[in-house]
Design an enzyme around this catalytic site. Structure first.
Site, short mmCIF file in Angstrom:
data_model
loop_
_atom_site.label_atom_id
_atom_site.label_comp_id
_atom_site.label_asym_id
_atom_site.label_seq_id
_atom_site.Cartn_x
_atom_site.Cartn_y
_atom_site.Cartn_z
N ARG A 64 52.95 51.15 53.20
CA ARG A 64 52.02 51.94 52.57
C ARG A 64 51.94 53.29 52.41
O ARG A 64 51.73 53.76 51.43
CB ARG A 64 50.67 51.27 53.26
N HIS A 68 51.53 55.71 49.10
CA HIS A 68 50.44 56.82 49.18
C HIS A 68 51.11 58.11 48.88
O HIS A 68 50.22 59.02 48.50
CB HIS A 68 49.65 56.41 50.46
N ASN A 96 43.25 57.46 52.83
CA ASN A 96 44.34 57.51 53.88
C ASN A 96 44.00 57.43 55.48
O ASN A 96 44.99 57.61 56.17
CB ASN A 96 45.20 58.98 53.58
N HIS A 193 51.97 44.08 49.04
CA HIS A 193 50.73 43.51 49.96
C HIS A 193 51.21 42.47 50.77
O HIS A 193 50.48 41.89 51.66
CB HIS A 193 49.69 43.27 49.02
#
Length: 323
Positions: A64, A68, A96, A193
């Site tokens: 992740r 990001h 975040n 995911h």
């Protein structure tokens, strides 16, 4: 007179585009550290493996982190910078707050500093670690292109540009297109995911008063919706309550897509991939063929790793602060 001035306009444009492509990829190379820090990937892998032994959530968190970071200002490790008295950094932006495991990157950086100081960028460490956690969890491997430099700017306000778990496919495609990524990248990268976990706040709007005609999002499987309601009651007094994004949360596989087909996507943006005709066909393909998903995911991770790459700049001494 410059050569380009003698060329037809269409050929000038093509020539300029080719020049831009060659410049943008000039220093990114799978073998970038072969001479200057040949043990770099081994050090990063060992650091990630050690961290995962102590915390099984590390793989999902590092994957992740890569997403990001690359989606804001490109893959320049701007997500790693700490806030200062005069500036709130990306890591403290609302999307975040739940990003964790920065210490793993710090640990890898400290070991690389001992082995080959001032050589391996923080941006490259994130990219390599993201590949390693996928492979460690049973997913594909790929050659990470390296040579990124670290950015010096990080603004929490810019995290509003991250794709939201409430996005529909049109919004998702626009967000990806702004970063040079297409429909195939959207569906393949969403498969990350498979290692994910979400707190209730990211999906509980689908469970209570969803619309004027439906209390629960009608795209949700009814039994699964009841399960989610049990995990996320109203009011919810547990800050840690939530749901894994597929049933095999520690294994990188195609179960995520099988869940979408069954109406068990946790995020609205996940289930939208199956509800929308533009992406449903690819969800079906990945649900049926894990090897196809693996190959497309690896290719899309390479493309994501090229987003907004800085090839001129600094290699941070510490990943949390500019030099």
């Amino acid at each position: 007179m410059p050569v380009l001035a003698l060329m037809p306009r269409s050929r000038v444009i093509v020539a300029l585009l080719l020049a831009m492509v060659s410049v943008s990829r000039a220093t990114l190379d799978a073998h970038y550290y072969d001479q200057t820090c040949p043990q770099a990937e081994k050090i990063i892998l060992q650091t990630v493996q050690n961290a995962t032994r102590h915390d099984p959530k590390v793989p999902a968190r590092l994957l992740r982190m890569f997403f990001h970071d690359c989606f804001i200002r490109g893959c320049d490790a701007s997500l790693l910078l700490d806030s200062t008295p005069g500036n709130q950094a990306e890591k403290d932006g609302p999307p975040n707050i739940s990003v964790r495991a920065f210490y793993v990157i710090d640990d890898a950086k400290a070991k690389l500093k001992m082995a080959c100081p001032h050589t391996v960028s923080c941006a490259d460490i994130i990219a390599i670690a993201a590949r390693d956690v996928v492979t460690m969890a049973g997913g594909p491997s790929w050659n990470v292109l390296k040579g990124r430099k670290d950015g010096r700017v990080s603004n929490a306000s810019e995290t509003i540009n991250l794709p939201a778990p409430t996005f529909n496919v049109t919004q998702l495609l626009q967000s990806f297109a702004e970063r040079g990524l297409g429909l195939k990248d959207l569906v393949a990268l969403s498969g990350g995911h498979t290692l994910g976990f979400s707190h209730c706040s990211s999906f509980d709007a689908r469970l209570h008063n969803f619309s004027s005609t439906h209390d629960i999002d009608p795209t949700l499987n009814h039994a699964f919706a009841q399960q989610l309601k049990n995990e996320c009651p109203k009011p919810n007094r547990s800050r840690n309550a939530g749901q894994f994004l597929d049933a095999t949360s520690s294994t990188f596989d195609n179960d995520y897509y099988r869940r979408l087909v069954a109406g068990e996507g946790v995020f609205g943006s996940d289930q939208a991939l199956y509800s929308d005709y533009r992406t449903r066909w690819m969800v079906n393909l990945f649900a049926q063929d894990q090897s196809l998903f693996f190959s497309e995911f690896a290719a899309s991770m390479v493309r994501l790793g090229n987003v907004g790459v800085r090839e001129v700049g600094e290699v941070r001494i510490k990943c949390r602060a500019v030099n």
